[in-house]
Scaffold this active site. Structure first.
Site, PDB file in Angstrom:
ATOM      1  N   HIS A   1      48.639   4.088 -21.311  1.00  0.00           N
ATOM      2  CA  HIS A   1      47.485   4.459 -20.503  1.00  0.00           C
ATOM      3  C   HIS A   1      47.660   5.888 -20.015  1.00  0.00           C
ATOM      4  O   HIS A   1      48.788   6.342 -19.760  1.00  0.00           O
ATOM      5  CB  HIS A   1      47.329   3.499 -19.315  1.00  0.00           C
ATOM      6  CG  HIS A   1      45.998   3.589 -18.638  1.00  0.00           C
ATOM      7  ND1 HIS A   1      45.739   4.502 -17.640  1.00  0.00           N
ATOM      8  CD2 HIS A   1      44.847   2.891 -18.823  1.00  0.00           C
ATOM      9  CE1 HIS A   1      44.480   4.355 -17.230  1.00  0.00           C
ATOM     10  NE2 HIS A   1      43.914   3.397 -17.938  1.00  0.00           N
TER      11      HIS A   1
ATOM     12  N   GLU B   1      42.705  -3.167 -22.112  1.00  0.00           N
ATOM     13  CA  GLU B   1      41.950  -3.512 -23.305  1.00  0.00           C
ATOM     14  C   GLU B   1      42.543  -4.708 -24.054  1.00  0.00           C
ATOM     15  O   GLU B   1      41.820  -5.477 -24.682  1.00  0.00           O
ATOM     16  CB  GLU B   1      41.863  -2.312 -24.255  1.00  0.00           C
ATOM     17  CG  GLU B   1      40.863  -1.254 -23.843  1.00  0.00           C
ATOM     18  CD  GLU B   1      41.473  -0.200 -22.941  1.00  0.00           C
ATOM     19  OE1 GLU B   1      42.689  -0.326 -22.623  1.00  0.00           O
ATOM     20  OE2 GLU B   1      40.758   0.740 -22.548  1.00  0.00           O
TER      21      GLU B   1
END
Length: 383
Positions: A270, A328
């Site tokens: 991330h 996700e």
């Protein structure tokens, strides 16, 4: 960072991608990446996701309040699309059937705004702008469901204002009342996805809002940014990876081959978090509980096994990189379990994030300064 004086201005070099560059002030939310924590107006976002309704978080992010009990009713009454667009829904659905469903959403939103007479933010006071934001956030799930059904030659289902926002979205997609646990699971995901700092789509929205454009146009820009596989397009690719792996026993070899060949493993790493993404932790727990209670399939078992293999391989082969599971990965698993077709993962993300976009657009519109950075020319010298 360096500055260069010129006769007309001073150019300031900043890191690629504006990494760690503060470009505005906001009172909407904050992401503290090294702590693995984020909040909406001071309220921990995951507390809202785990224990509240989507409407409560929506009201908080948009207005800063959670005490107006009429907000949910107000939003529910704003779900229906203009009847004048019935033919347009079918036409857009057919023409974008082979494209990303986000393309259909980008096409229909300006028509909704035009039919409703939405005015530029430059011409709206705060109360009117909030009305526009409620209308926008309420109409997006209806539009997603209508386009999805129309593309399959199925009749779109009218919204039911007696139902909650997320429950009605699932009902309009599938044509049946969803299980309450699936409603709660999808609500948790969508609530957790409402706002997350100055990500690409939010920043895009704010750039457009700084011009004084109308709120629906701002959202179209956000959707365009969201469609990229490095932003909102990752969940479907995470599910495709699980399809390719097939069974838990194949996870370790697949992961190591992907790392050795330099392929990006969607759902890990991330831009902000240097710990486990807290949203992934929430959604993992939800997915495992749905599986335990017979409300999700063996995909959950595969996801857990793959996650374990990926994290072990990354720790061994890329030490010190701080690559952890992101939202996700389990977002794909949870949405699939709740009955959301994989081609609508991005559109469902947009249906949640549009709330945050609206709040940011309104906040940006109160600043009279247009966002207008400079570029350093590196091409052929002028003659």
């Amino acid at each position: 960072m360096r500055t260069v004086d010129r006769s007309d201005s001073t150019l300031i070099d900043v890191p690629r991608g504006l990494a760690n560059v503060v470009v505005a002030e906001t009172a909407i939310g904050d992401v503290r990446g090294h702590e693995g924590f984020y909040h909406y107006r001071g309220v921990p976002a995951l507390d809202l996701a785990a224990g509240g309704s989507f409407e409560t978080a929506w009201q908080l992010v948009l207005t800063g309040a959670t005490t107006d009990q009429s907000f949910a009713t107000r939003a529910a009454r704003a779900r229906a699309l203009p009847s004048a667009l019935d033919a347009a829904v079918g036409e857009i659905a057919v023409r974008t059937r082979s494209a990303d469903p986000l393309a259909g959403l980008q096409a229909i939103l300006p028509l909704i705004g035009a039919a409703d007479g939405i005015r530029p933010l430059y011409d709206r006071d705060d109360d009117a702008a909030i009305d526009d934001a409620v209308r926008l956030g309420a109409s997006v799930p209806t539009a997603v469901a209508a386009l999805f059904r129309a593309a399959r030659r199925e009749t779109p289902i009218a919204p039911d204002p007696t139902l909650g926002h997320v429950e009605d979205y699932l009902r309009m997609l599938t044509g049946r009342r969803p299980h309450e646990r699936h409603v709660a699971a999808l609500s948790a995901y969508m609530t957790a996805a409402i706002e997350h700092g100055f990500n690409a789509s939010t920043f895009t929205t704010r750039v457009i809002a700084s011009t004084g454009a109308d709120l629906f146009s701002c959202a179209v820009g956000g959707i365009a940014a969201l469609g990229g596989p490095l932003h909102g397009g990752a969940p479907i690719r995470a599910l495709e990876a699980l399809d390719e792996i097939g069974e838990p026993a194949a996870a370790d070899s697949w992961v190591r081959d992907a790392i050795d060949s330099g392929r990006r493993i969607m759902g890990f790493g991330h831009a902000v978090y240097r710990t486990e993404d807290p949203r992934a932790r929430l959604l993992r727990r939800i997915a495992v509980e749905l599986r335990r209670d017979g409300l999700a399939g063996p995909r959950v078992d595969l996801a857990v096994a793959v996650e374990r293999s990926v994290l072990a391989a990354l720790a061994e082969l890329k030490p010190g990189r701080e690559l952890h599971t992101n939202v996700e990965f389990y977002a794909a698993v949870v949405m699939e379990a709740c009955g959301v077709p994989r081609e609508l993962f991005g559109a469902t993300f947009a249906a949640a994030r549009v709330v945050g976009w609206s709040a940011h657009a309104l906040e940006q519109s109160r600043d009279p300064k247009i966002i207008r950075p400079a570029a350093r020319y590196t091409g052929t010298a002028s003659r």
